[in-house]
Every structure is written in structure tokens, then in C-alpha cells.
Design an enzyme around this catalytic site. Structure first.
Site, PDB file in Angstrom:
ATOM      1  N   ASP A  36     -62.701  14.195   0.101  1.00  0.00           N
ATOM      2  CA  ASP A  36     -62.453  15.316  -0.805  1.00  0.00           C
ATOM      3  C   ASP A  36     -61.103  15.224  -1.496  1.00  0.00           C
ATOM      4  O   ASP A  36     -60.982  15.410  -2.703  1.00  0.00           O
ATOM      5  CB  ASP A  36     -62.611  16.651  -0.064  1.00  0.00           C
ATOM      6  CG  ASP A  36     -61.590  16.865   1.043  1.00  0.00           C
ATOM      7  OD1 ASP A  36     -61.095  15.874   1.636  1.00  0.00           O
ATOM      8  OD2 ASP A  36     -61.302  18.042   1.363  1.00  0.00           O
ATOM      9  N   LEU A  38     -59.207  12.513  -1.890  1.00  0.00           N
ATOM     10  CA  LEU A  38     -59.133  11.344  -2.759  1.00  0.00           C
ATOM     11  C   LEU A  38     -59.827  11.624  -4.078  1.00  0.00           C
ATOM     12  O   LEU A  38     -59.335  11.239  -5.149  1.00  0.00           O
ATOM     13  CB  LEU A  38     -59.743  10.137  -2.052  1.00  0.00           C
ATOM     14  CG  LEU A  38     -59.560   8.743  -2.686  1.00  0.00           C
ATOM     15  CD1 LEU A  38     -60.558   8.464  -3.789  1.00  0.00           C
ATOM     16  CD2 LEU A  38     -58.131   8.525  -3.184  1.00  0.00           C
ATOM     17  N   TRP A 106     -68.524   7.881  11.419  1.00  0.00           N
ATOM     18  CA  TRP A 106     -67.790   7.107  12.422  1.00  0.00           C
ATOM     19  C   TRP A 106     -66.309   7.233  12.045  1.00  0.00           C
ATOM     20  O   TRP A 106     -65.763   6.390  11.340  1.00  0.00           O
ATOM     21  CB  TRP A 106     -68.223   5.650  12.396  1.00  0.00           C
ATOM     22  CG  TRP A 106     -69.630   5.420  12.831  1.00  0.00           C
ATOM     23  CD1 TRP A 106     -70.065   5.088  14.084  1.00  0.00           C
ATOM     24  CD2 TRP A 106     -70.811   5.481  12.013  1.00  0.00           C
ATOM     25  NE1 TRP A 106     -71.433   4.950  14.108  1.00  0.00           N
ATOM     26  CE2 TRP A 106     -71.919   5.185  12.842  1.00  0.00           C
ATOM     27  CE3 TRP A 106     -71.047   5.761  10.663  1.00  0.00           C
ATOM     28  CZ2 TRP A 106     -73.229   5.161  12.369  1.00  0.00           C
ATOM     29  CZ3 TRP A 106     -72.350   5.747  10.182  1.00  0.00           C
ATOM     30  CH2 TRP A 106     -73.416   5.447  11.031  1.00  0.00           C
ATOM     31  N   ASP A 235     -71.443  31.161 -10.178  1.00  0.00           N
ATOM     32  CA  ASP A 235     -70.921  32.464 -10.595  1.00  0.00           C
ATOM     33  C   ASP A 235     -69.505  32.388 -11.129  1.00  0.00           C
ATOM     34  O   ASP A 235     -68.915  33.429 -11.474  1.00  0.00           O
ATOM     35  CB  ASP A 235     -70.972  33.449  -9.423  1.00  0.00           C
ATOM     36  CG  ASP A 235     -72.390  33.784  -9.010  1.00  0.00           C
ATOM     37  OD1 ASP A 235     -73.277  33.785  -9.881  1.00  0.00           O
ATOM     38  OD2 ASP A 235     -72.625  34.026  -7.799  1.00  0.00           O
ATOM     39  N   GLY A 262     -66.197  21.048  -6.309  1.00  0.00           N
ATOM     40  CA  GLY A 262     -64.946  21.742  -6.010  1.00  0.00           C
ATOM     41  C   GLY A 262     -63.736  20.852  -6.150  1.00  0.00           C
ATOM     42  O   GLY A 262     -62.678  21.285  -6.639  1.00  0.00           O
ATOM     43  N   ASP A 263     -63.859  19.590  -5.735  1.00  0.00           N
ATOM     44  CA  ASP A 263     -62.734  18.654  -5.829  1.00  0.00           C
ATOM     45  C   ASP A 263     -62.324  18.435  -7.281  1.00  0.00           C
ATOM     46  O   ASP A 263     -61.133  18.393  -7.602  1.00  0.00           O
ATOM     47  CB  ASP A 263     -63.122  17.306  -5.212  1.00  0.00           C
ATOM     48  CG  ASP A 263     -63.656  17.427  -3.794  1.00  0.00           C
ATOM     49  OD1 ASP A 263     -63.307  18.404  -3.114  1.00  0.00           O
ATOM     50  OD2 ASP A 263     -64.429  16.541  -3.384  1.00  0.00           O
TER      51      ASP A 263
END
Length: 313
Positions: A36, A38, A106, A235, A262-263
Site C-alpha cells: 500500500d 509503495l 509469506w 460516495d 485508496g493508495d
């Protein structure tokens, strides 16, 4: 606002093991990277913002490759710690015949988890003090041990006392936390050290049980956050400070993939703020960037897909 931003977080190798949706045939696995913070760093760099990414990787060829890719995007990598004998964390995406995705991780021994406990942590934090802004997310907090989080909190207090501004996106991943209670306590402490909050309504309601958007904003302002941008998907977002709350609508588009919505919004918002735009205008830029990204597959879309982009001379 103006200046340089440091983004603190984790980026992992990504193996995409897809299935042909139409034919049901297995497609070859592809290797990429993802994270996120990066994602936000790359989009900030595409705006021309001076951004450094602070994380830890190994000394293996794949870590070399990741750094090369980030540098090609214009992301500064001088704050990437290299841990001998280590390799990056990894996650795999499987896509079924209906297009639904499943993730396998991992990351328990990933070097990024030990960044603030490593021998070079003092030098890293000292270097970060020279930035104007520091950006991190709930995932950043979730990968650290409690002792490392306490060290981070002490650093943020010193950082803010020297004029640095802290930006926090409360990106919540339940699997990173022992319990919602621990996440809630951690987030509350982090918000009390935050100048600009970029939360998402679903994450806040999951962690804190807020009834609605107004409750979230009131709670964050009660912690002392001066600038709140509450993302609410289709919204739009609510931009709030001590004097006002303004709803900024999202741009209507045909959604292909919401990964990094979002990022990328955060990158558009922060790039505009750093360039001097007011919060409401910056939120409109955030929506513009996110609208472009979600019309394409993948977290980091090709630069040529962005409006107005021109290849470097």
C-alpha cells in the site's frame, strides 16, 4: 505545504497465479511487487513529488530488482535498509473462474518487520528527521513488534517537535493483529500523533465501531487531528478541519479493479496539498487519480494510462 516526504512501510513480492476466466485454463504465474505505501510512493513520484521510501529488503537479486524498479519510477531508495542473508516477504494471488481473488502471505520473517529493531535503525530515524512529511499506514504499524511501535511513537513526537508533519492512512488488515482491541489501542495512539489523517470509513468502523462518518470525524478531531479526509468509496470523501466539513464527490467511472484506489487517492491528495492546493481542491485531485487507476487492472498502472502524462525527454 511544500517539501520532501518520506513514506514508511513494506513492499512484498507478488506472485499472481491466475486462471483463464473464460476458458478455465491455468495461466502462467507472473511476478511483480506490491504494497500500500509503495503504491502511494510511486504515484507521488509520478506527480513530481520528492519522495523517499523507507523499508527493509534482503541482499538477494529480487531485492535488487525491486529497488531498480522503484528508482525507475523516481522513488528515492536511500532509506531502504539491506539485511544480509534475507529475502523480501511474498504473497500470492489466485483468481478463480469467476474473477474472485484469494491471497496467501509469506511475510512473518520479512526484513521490513525488523526495520526499527535493526542495528541501523538510529541512523535511519535520524535521516527521516530531515524530511518535511512522514507518511505511514495501518499496515506499517501492523508489521512491527510492540517495542518497535513504541520506538516509532517516540520518534514521531520528536519529529513533530521539529516541525515535521505526520500523515496516517488507517489501512486495516485484521490478520496483522492479535485482536481488534490491540489494533484499536495502537490506532488511537497513532492518531494522537497525526497531523493529516486519510482513513477509510469501513476500516474505522471495523476497528472502532463508529456509527457513521460524523462519529469518525468527531473522534479523530478529539484526538487532535487537524486535517481529516474520510474516504467513502463511491460516495466520495468528507474533508474536515476545525471549521468545516465538506463532501467532495467521487468521479463516476466504470470500475475494473479497485486495487490501490485508496493508495492512489492519497497520492493525488498529498501531491496537491504539497503543491499548495487547499484540502477540498486536493481531494478532487485525489478522486481524479483514483478514478484513473480503478479503470485498469493492477495497483500500479502504466504511466501512459494517466491523463496528461508525457514520457521523459
Amino acid at each position: 505545504m511544500a517539501g520532501k516526504i518520506v513514506v514508511l512501510g513494506e513492499c512484498m513480492l507478488e506472485v499472481n497465479r491466475g486462471t483463464g476466466i473464460a476458458s478455465g485454463n491455468q495461466l502462467p504465474a507472473t511476478l511483480a511487487y506490491g504494497g500500500d505505501t509503495l503504491n502511494t510512493s510511486v504515484y507521488l513520484a509520478r506527480y513530481g513529488v520528492a519522495v523517499d521510501y523507507a523499508t527493509a529488503l534482503g541482499d538477494d537479486p529480487l531485492s535488487d530488482w525491486m529497488i531498480e524498479q522503484w528508482q525507475m519510477e523516481g522513488v528515492g531508495c536511500g532509506l531502504v535498509a539491506r539485511m544480509p542473508g534475507e529475502v523480501p516477504g511474498l504473497y500470492m494471488i489466485e483468481v478463480d473462474e469467476h474473477g474472485e481473488r484469494t491471497f496467501h502471505y509469506w511475510r512473518d520473517s520479512a526484513p521490513a518487520r525488523r526495520l526499527l529493531d535493526a542495528p541501523g535503525a538510529d541512523a535511519l530515524l535520524k535521516a527521516m528527521l530531515r524530511s518535511d512529511y512522514l507518511y505511514l499506514s495501518g499496515i506499517t504499524l501492523g508489521i512491527y513488534a510492540p517495542t518497535a511501535r513504541q520506538r516509532l511513537y517516540s520518534f514521531l513526537e520528536a519529529y513533530r517537535s521539529k516541525g515535521g508533519r505526520v500523515i496516517f492512512d488507517g489501512n486495516y488488515r485484521p490478520r496483522l493483529w492479535e485482536s481488534e482491541g490491540i489494533a484499536r489501542t495502537t490506532y488511537e495512539q497513532m492518531y494522537r500523533l497525526t497531523d493529516i489523517a486519510l482513513p477509510t470509513i469501513e476500516d474505522e468502523q471495523q476497528v472502532f465501531g463508529d456509527a457513521d462518518a460524523a462519529s469518525i470525524i468527531a473522534r479523530l478531531q478529539g484526538y487532535g487531528v487537524g486535517e481529516v479526509v474520510l474516504k467513502m468509496g463511491g460516495d466520495g470523501c468528507l474533508v474536515a478541519d476545525a471549521d468545516s466539513r465538506v463532501l467532495v464527490p467521487a468521479e463516476p467511472v466504470d470500475v475494473v479493479d479497485t486495487t490501490a484506489a485508496g493508495d492512489s487517492f492519497n497520492a493525488g491528495y498529498l501531491a496537491a496539498r504539497i503543491a499548495g492546493d487547499a484540502p477540498v481542491q486536493a481531494a478532487a485531485e485525489g478522486h481524479k487519480m483514483a478514478a484513473q487507476v480503478i479503470q485498469h487492472r493492477g495497483a500500479i498502472i502504466p504511466p501512459a494510462k494517466l491523463p496528461g502524462w508525457r514520457p521523459p525527454v
